[in-house]
Design a protein around this motif. Structure first.
Motif, PDB file in Angstrom:
ATOM      1  N   ILE A 143       6.310  40.693 -38.028  1.00  0.00           N
ATOM      2  CA  ILE A 143       7.469  41.833 -38.058  1.00  0.00           C
ATOM      3  C   ILE A 143       6.725  43.091 -38.450  1.00  0.00           C
ATOM      4  CG2 ILE A 143       9.651  42.206 -39.300  1.00  0.00           C
ATOM      5  CD1 ILE A 143       9.623  39.591 -40.564  1.00  0.00           C
ATOM      6  N   GLY A 144       6.674  43.985 -37.307  1.00  0.00           N
ATOM      7  CA  GLY A 144       5.880  45.293 -37.590  1.00  0.00           C
ATOM      8  C   GLY A 144       4.546  44.875 -38.160  1.00  0.00           C
ATOM      9  N   ASP A 145       4.348  45.533 -39.323  1.00  0.00           N
ATOM     10  CA  ASP A 145       2.973  45.209 -39.934  1.00  0.00           C
ATOM     11  C   ASP A 145       3.099  44.243 -41.167  1.00  0.00           C
ATOM     12  OD1 ASP A 145       4.269  46.638 -41.917  1.00  0.00           O
ATOM     13  OD2 ASP A 145       2.960  48.285 -41.896  1.00  0.00           O
ATOM     14  N   ALA A 146       3.930  43.221 -41.161  1.00  0.00           N
ATOM     15  CA  ALA A 146       4.123  42.209 -41.903  1.00  0.00           C
ATOM     16  C   ALA A 146       4.149  40.914 -41.323  1.00  0.00           C
ATOM     17  CB  ALA A 146       5.313  42.092 -42.778  1.00  0.00           C
ATOM     18  N   ILE A 147       3.857  39.871 -41.912  1.00  0.00           N
ATOM     19  CA  ILE A 147       3.750  38.325 -41.487  1.00  0.00           C
ATOM     20  C   ILE A 147       4.897  37.491 -42.390  1.00  0.00           C
ATOM     21  CG2 ILE A 147       2.620  36.193 -41.715  1.00  0.00           C
ATOM     22  CD1 ILE A 147       0.204  37.514 -40.652  1.00  0.00           C
ATOM     23  N   MET A 148       5.795  36.687 -41.768  1.00  0.00           N
ATOM     24  CA  MET A 148       6.589  35.808 -42.243  1.00  0.00           C
ATOM     25  C   MET A 148       5.935  34.416 -42.129  1.00  0.00           C
ATOM     26  SD  MET A 148      10.365  34.920 -41.639  1.00  0.00           S
ATOM     27  CE  MET A 148      11.265  33.463 -41.920  1.00  0.00           C
ATOM     28  N   ALA A 149       5.635  33.541 -43.131  1.00  0.00           N
ATOM     29  CA  ALA A 149       5.009  32.276 -42.830  1.00  0.00           C
ATOM     30  C   ALA A 149       5.773  31.368 -43.662  1.00  0.00           C
ATOM     31  CB  ALA A 149       3.553  32.359 -43.334  1.00  0.00           C
ATOM     32  N   VAL A 150       5.888  30.209 -43.210  1.00  0.00           N
ATOM     33  CA  VAL A 150       6.480  28.887 -43.937  1.00  0.00           C
ATOM     34  C   VAL A 150       5.647  28.004 -44.179  1.00  0.00           C
ATOM     35  CG1 VAL A 150       8.425  27.148 -43.585  1.00  0.00           C
ATOM     36  CG2 VAL A 150       8.717  29.636 -42.618  1.00  0.00           C
ATOM     37  N   PHE A 151       5.844  27.077 -45.268  1.00  0.00           N
ATOM     38  CA  PHE A 151       5.199  26.037 -45.825  1.00  0.00           C
ATOM     39  C   PHE A 151       6.290  24.993 -46.073  1.00  0.00           C
ATOM     40  CE2 PHE A 151       2.530  29.726 -46.575  1.00  0.00           C
ATOM     41  CZ  PHE A 151       1.146  29.283 -46.771  1.00  0.00           C
ATOM     42  N   ARG A 152       5.734  23.560 -45.648  1.00  0.00           N
ATOM     43  CA  ARG A 152       6.673  22.674 -45.771  1.00  0.00           C
ATOM     44  C   ARG A 152       5.945  21.602 -46.200  1.00  0.00           C
ATOM     45  NH1 ARG A 152      10.328  21.932 -40.594  1.00  0.00           N
ATOM     46  NH2 ARG A 152      11.175  20.127 -41.857  1.00  0.00           N
ATOM     47  N   GLY A 153       6.539  20.508 -46.757  1.00  0.00           N
ATOM     48  CA  GLY A 153       5.875  19.210 -47.087  1.00  0.00           C
ATOM     49  C   GLY A 153       5.394  19.037 -48.610  1.00  0.00           C
ATOM     50  N   ASP A 154       4.456  18.282 -49.173  1.00  0.00           N
ATOM     51  CA  ASP A 154       4.072  18.128 -50.211  1.00  0.00           C
ATOM     52  C   ASP A 154       3.300  19.486 -50.912  1.00  0.00           C
ATOM     53  OD1 ASP A 154       4.847  15.551 -50.336  1.00  0.00           O
ATOM     54  OD2 ASP A 154       2.817  14.666 -49.932  1.00  0.00           O
ATOM     55  N   TYR A 155       3.704  19.787 -52.140  1.00  0.00           N
ATOM     56  CA  TYR A 155       3.245  21.094 -53.009  1.00  0.00           C
ATOM     57  C   TYR A 155       3.328  22.468 -52.121  1.00  0.00           C
ATOM     58  CZ  TYR A 155       1.426  16.952 -55.723  1.00  0.00           C
ATOM     59  OH  TYR A 155       1.320  15.990 -56.484  1.00  0.00           O
ATOM     60  N   HIS A 156       4.386  22.233 -51.277  1.00  0.00           N
ATOM     61  CA  HIS A 156       4.579  23.553 -50.291  1.00  0.00           C
ATOM     62  C   HIS A 156       4.379  24.921 -51.077  1.00  0.00           C
ATOM     63  CE1 HIS A 156       8.700  23.829 -51.506  1.00  0.00           C
ATOM     64  NE2 HIS A 156       9.100  22.562 -51.375  1.00  0.00           N
ATOM     65  N   LEU A 157       4.959  25.068 -52.127  1.00  0.00           N
ATOM     66  CA  LEU A 157       4.927  26.345 -53.179  1.00  0.00           C
ATOM     67  C   LEU A 157       3.513  26.502 -53.479  1.00  0.00           C
ATOM     68  CD1 LEU A 157       6.034  28.565 -54.430  1.00  0.00           C
ATOM     69  CD2 LEU A 157       6.878  27.132 -56.289  1.00  0.00           C
ATOM     70  N   ASP A 158       2.793  25.420 -54.000  1.00  0.00           N
ATOM     71  CA  ASP A 158       1.410  25.597 -54.354  1.00  0.00           C
ATOM     72  C   ASP A 158       0.391  25.979 -53.273  1.00  0.00           C
ATOM     73  OD1 ASP A 158       2.577  23.489 -56.017  1.00  0.00           O
ATOM     74  OD2 ASP A 158       1.042  23.767 -57.419  1.00  0.00           O
TER      75      ASP A 158
END
Length: 346
Positions: A218-233
């Motif tokens: 998005i312009g000069d930014a990135i949107m990323a997604v994490f799924r699965g075990d320990y996704h926040l960590d």
């Protein structure tokens, strides 16, 4: 519209071509250009590189047709040539064919035969260009997608997945390159794009290393997604690595006061995952939406350079694994009330 270059030192041929093909010209089915010899033809092609077909005589001053053929093979291999000459002996025909001529027509010209030959040559050029474009697209796809994914895209399972929408649990990350807009206003476009791609490449590598995927740029930014075990960590580990790597990059040279820094927002929770966009435009993005996603973006918007901001809920999940400090309560756009937020230090 096919573009045809006629190369002949007989000036009457231009008038004859325009008369015989006037309906095609009027209906914009053909566009003709004219040159008086091979040298003139190469100059015309330089002015009109979109030329599809060359109809060329052999015997011409300055540069003959056979020399032109050899030059076209070197400089414009996609252009197909048809020799139109009074010299219809086998030696000239073989010479022309060996130099890459697509066909050979003898003078005086049978215009019905010429019309059929032009149509046949146009079909060949069109198929050739389509094949090359398909190869380019396939090679570009292979640069970004591995073989397993390509095989999946050819399966019925992939067709079904395009219409499958679901509620998932995951972590969304927004990473913004701070003050990059100022660079885009002062530097040449090629410099800006090359620099942005360099920064993005660094970020993407760290995201992939932790099992995340880039949802969009998005312009000069990135949107990323994490799924699965320990996704926040894993998301926080990726962001710490991104920050460290970006901080290790040099400032721009020659006195341009820009040192790359990132501001990051992270949030976890339920979100809708689906193929979203316009089927009429054939533009659909497989993406995530929802309040959790919006909150991650708001957290990024309040982050200062070098800050990684998370919600209180996220802090409660990772406080034993990461060193964090309380930032305080903040009000965020389109979110009612205030939210307690924390900064991830390391």
């Amino acid at each position: 519209m096919p573009k045809i270059l006629v190369v002949d030192d007989e000036v009457d041929l231009e008038t004859l071509i325009k008369q015989k093909f006037r309906q095609k010209i009027r209906e914009q089915k053909y566009e003709f250009f004219f040159a008086v010899n091979g040298k003139d033809a190469l100059e015309k092609i330089e002015q009109h590189p979109e030329v599809d077909i060359v109809l060329s005589d052999i015997n011409m001053p300055e540069m003959d047709g056979l020399t032109l053929l050899s030059r076209l093979n070197e400089t414009s291999p996609l252009i197909k040539s048809v020799i139109v000459s009074a010299y219809g002996d086998m030696e000239n025909i073989r010479s022309a064919m060996n130099l890459g001529a697509f066909d050979f027509i003898t003078k005086p010209i049978n215009f019905e035969d010429l019309s059929v030959t032009i149509e046949k040559t146009i079909r060949h050029v069109t198929q050739l260009r389509e094949t090359i474009n398909a190869i380019k697209e396939n090679n570009i796809l292979k640069m970004y997608v591995d073989e397993t994914v390509l095989n999946f895209m050819a399966s019925r399972e992939f067709e079904s997945s395009l219409i499958a929408n679901e509620i998932i649990e995951g972590t969304v990350v927004f990473i913004d390159i701070c003050s990059f807009t100022a660079i885009s206003e002062t530097e040449p476009a090629n410099t800006v794009v090359a620099l942005l791609n360099e920064y993005f490449d660094v970020m993407v590598k760290e995201i992939i290393t932790q099992g995340g995927y880039v949802d969009k740029f998005i312009g000069d930014a990135i949107m990323a997604v994490f799924r699965g075990d320990y996704h926040l960590d894993r998301a926080i580990d990726a962001c710490l690595a991104v920050r460290a790597t970006i901080n290790g990059l040099p400032a721009l040279p020659e006195g341009r006061p820009f040192v790359p820094k990132v501001a990051i927002g992270i949030n976890s929770g339920e979100m809708i995952s689906g193929n979203i966009g316009s089927s009429s435009l054939r533009r659909l993005d497989y993406t995530v939406i929802g309040n959790s996603v919006n909150t991650a973006q708001r957290l990024q918007s309040i982050a200062e350079p070098n800050q990684i901001i998370i919600s209180e809920k996220a802090y409660g999940c990772v406080k034993e694994s990461f060193n964090c400090k309380k930032v305080g309560e903040v009000a965020m756009k389109n979110i009612s009330g205030v939210m307690m937020v924390y900064e991830v230090l390391d």
